[in-house]
Structure formats: structure tokens, C-alpha cells
Design an enzyme around this catalytic site. Structure first.
Site, short mmCIF file in Angstrom:
data_model
loop_
_atom_site.label_atom_id
_atom_site.label_comp_id
_atom_site.label_asym_id
_atom_site.label_seq_id
_atom_site.Cartn_x
_atom_site.Cartn_y
_atom_site.Cartn_z
N CYS A 147 -25.14 -0.33 -29.98
CA CYS A 147 -26.05 0.30 -30.94
C CYS A 147 -26.37 1.74 -30.53
O CYS A 147 -25.49 2.60 -30.60
CB CYS A 147 -27.29 -0.55 -31.14
SG CYS A 147 -28.11 -0.16 -32.69
N HIS A 196 -26.07 -5.67 -31.37
CA HIS A 196 -26.67 -5.93 -30.05
C HIS A 196 -26.20 -7.26 -29.46
O HIS A 196 -26.92 -8.26 -29.56
CB HIS A 196 -28.20 -6.03 -30.20
CG HIS A 196 -28.86 -4.74 -30.53
ND1 HIS A 196 -29.31 -3.86 -29.57
CD2 HIS A 196 -29.17 -4.18 -31.72
CE1 HIS A 196 -29.86 -2.81 -30.15
NE2 HIS A 196 -29.78 -2.98 -31.46
N GLU A 244 -26.44 -8.11 -26.59
CA GLU A 244 -27.39 -8.45 -25.53
C GLU A 244 -28.58 -9.27 -26.03
O GLU A 244 -29.32 -9.81 -25.21
CB GLU A 244 -27.87 -7.17 -24.81
CG GLU A 244 -28.78 -6.24 -25.61
CD GLU A 244 -28.04 -5.26 -26.52
OE1 GLU A 244 -26.87 -5.52 -26.87
OE2 GLU A 244 -28.65 -4.23 -26.90
N1 GLN Z 1 -31.29 3.94 -34.70
C1 GLN Z 1 -31.25 3.97 -33.26
C2 GLN Z 1 -30.78 5.32 -32.74
O1 GLN Z 1 -30.58 6.22 -33.47
C3 GLN Z 1 -30.37 2.88 -32.71
C4 GLN Z 1 -31.02 1.55 -32.95
C5 GLN Z 1 -30.71 0.51 -31.96
O2 GLN Z 1 -30.20 0.74 -30.85
N2 GLN Z 1 -31.10 -0.68 -32.32
O3 GLN Z 1 -30.61 5.50 -31.58
#
Ligand code: GLN
Length: 201
Positions: free
Chosen positions: A81, A179, A181
Site C-alpha cells: 500500500c 495489505h 499484513e
Molecule cells: N493513501 C495512503 C498513502 O497515500 C496509503 C494508504 C495505506 O497504506 N493504507 O500513503
């Protein structure tokens, strides 16, 4: 070599969840906040979290270039992410001037799935696994294009948009939009560990 030394970028993000996932796979991973810790790493995990904050803190602690150099010089790295955003060479919809560590020849669009579908879960088919992965997406990015050395591991069909890439690999660097994790499914972490071992030998 013995068991690889794996660090989790710990200036911001869901560090604990990655440490737990790795420990369930028998790896005693550690948090990385300083240079000495980064130097101990054979491999690194960039967690989910908030990429803008990660960049700010990496700059504030004077760690940005050290992380970027290690990743670009072949340290196996898993980004999830916000971690995927950090690893992307090119970023769309970042805040003004938002930097990334880079290392993956991809263009990532931040918060790509939009407000209506801010967070969602779904089963995602992977080229490297027999069965789909149950994936949790939270304000997730997607990958808009990949360079020639990048392998697409998974895509999802986005209604009204089409297929969008959500997992990629380039050599020893792997990234997912979601994710792994936060789920009990450890296949992505295991895949990464196998890659770390293969890279080290
Ligand atoms: N939107 C987040 C960012 O720009 C990422 C979101 C996440 O890691 N769940 O870093």
C-alpha cells in the site's frame, strides 16, 4: 548464510503487523528507524500507512537517501500500500512535490480507487499462487503502467474502469496495493522470504 536479517521501515505505518506476520514465518524481523538498523538489513519491508508522512520523516531523520540507495542497489524489498507508493519510480496524485524512494519501474496512482470505494476487500487471483488471495484495500493505490522489467502478479477488475494492476515484482522488489499484513494469509510474506533467500545465495 543463516536466517536473513529482515527489517521493517518503522518511521511510520503498520510496522507491528508486518513484524507479527514475519515472526509467524519464523523470522525475527526488527524495526528500522536509524542508519545502523538499515545497515543490518539483508531485506526490507515498507509497510502500509501514509506515504506523505513516511517521506517527511525519512527526510527529517536524514534516512531518505540511505533507504533509496539500498533499494536501488538490489536489497530485496516488499512494499504494501503506502509502501508500494514509496517504491514507485513515478507517482500520480501525490501531494505537491511528493517524493518517492523509487526502485520499481512503475507509475502508481495514489488513493486511486476513489472515495466511494475508499476501503474494500476482495479475492484477487495471483499468477504465482493456485488460489486467490483475500485482499484488504485501504485508500489503496493502483499501478498505471509498468516498465519492461516488471512482472504483473495480480490485477483487479474495477467497475467502470477496467483491469488495474495491484501487485508487481521487479527482480527482488515486490509490491502490493493492499495489505497482506492485516490478513492471516501469509503467502505473500512467504513468497518474499523465498525471494530473499534465493537472492542471497
Ligand atoms: N493513501 C495512503 C498513502 O497515500 C496509503 C494508504 C495505506 O497504506 N493504507 O500513503
Amino acid at each position: 548464510m543463516g536466517s536473513p536479517s529482515i527489517g521493517v521501515f518503522a518511521l511510520q505505518g503498520d510496522v507491528r503487523e508486518h513484524l507479527v506476520a514475519l515472526s509467524e514465518l519464523g523470522v525475527d524481523a526488527f524495526a528500522v528507524r536509524r542508519l545502523e538498523e538499515l545497515e543490518r538489513c539483508d531485506a526490507l519491508v515498507m509497510p502500509g500507512g501514509e506515504s506523505t508522512t513516511m517521506v517527511k520523516l525519512a527526510r527529517a531523520f536524514d534516512m531518505f537517501d540511505a533507504f533509496a540507495d539500498r533499494i536501488k542497489t538490489g536489497m530485496p524489498t516488499l512494499g504494501t500500500c503506502a509502501g508500494m507508493i514509496m517504491l514507485a519510480d513515478r507517482l500520480r496524485d501525490g501531494v505537491v512535490g511528493q517524493e518517492t524512494l523509487g526502485g520499481l519501474d512503475i507509475t502508481v496512482r495514489r488513493n486511486a480507487f476513489g472515495r466511494q470505494v475508499d476501503s474494500f476487500e476482495g479475492d484477487v487471483g495471483f499468477t504465482i499462487f493456485d488460489d486467490p488471495v483475500h485482499a484488504v484495500f485501504i485508500r489503496a493505490p493502483w499501478v498505471e503502467d509498468v516498465g519492461p522489467g516488471v512482472e504483473v502478479l495480480a490485477s483487479v477488475a474495477v467497475p467502470g474502469v477496467g483491469d488495474r494492476i495491484v501487485a508487481v515484482q521487479q527482480g527482488p522488489v515486490v509490491a502490493t496495493s493492499f495489505h497482506p499484513e492485516v490478513s492471516d494469509d501469509l503467502r505473500i510474506h512467504r513468497y518474499f522470504l523465498d525471494l530473499v533467500t534465493a537472492t542471497a545465495t
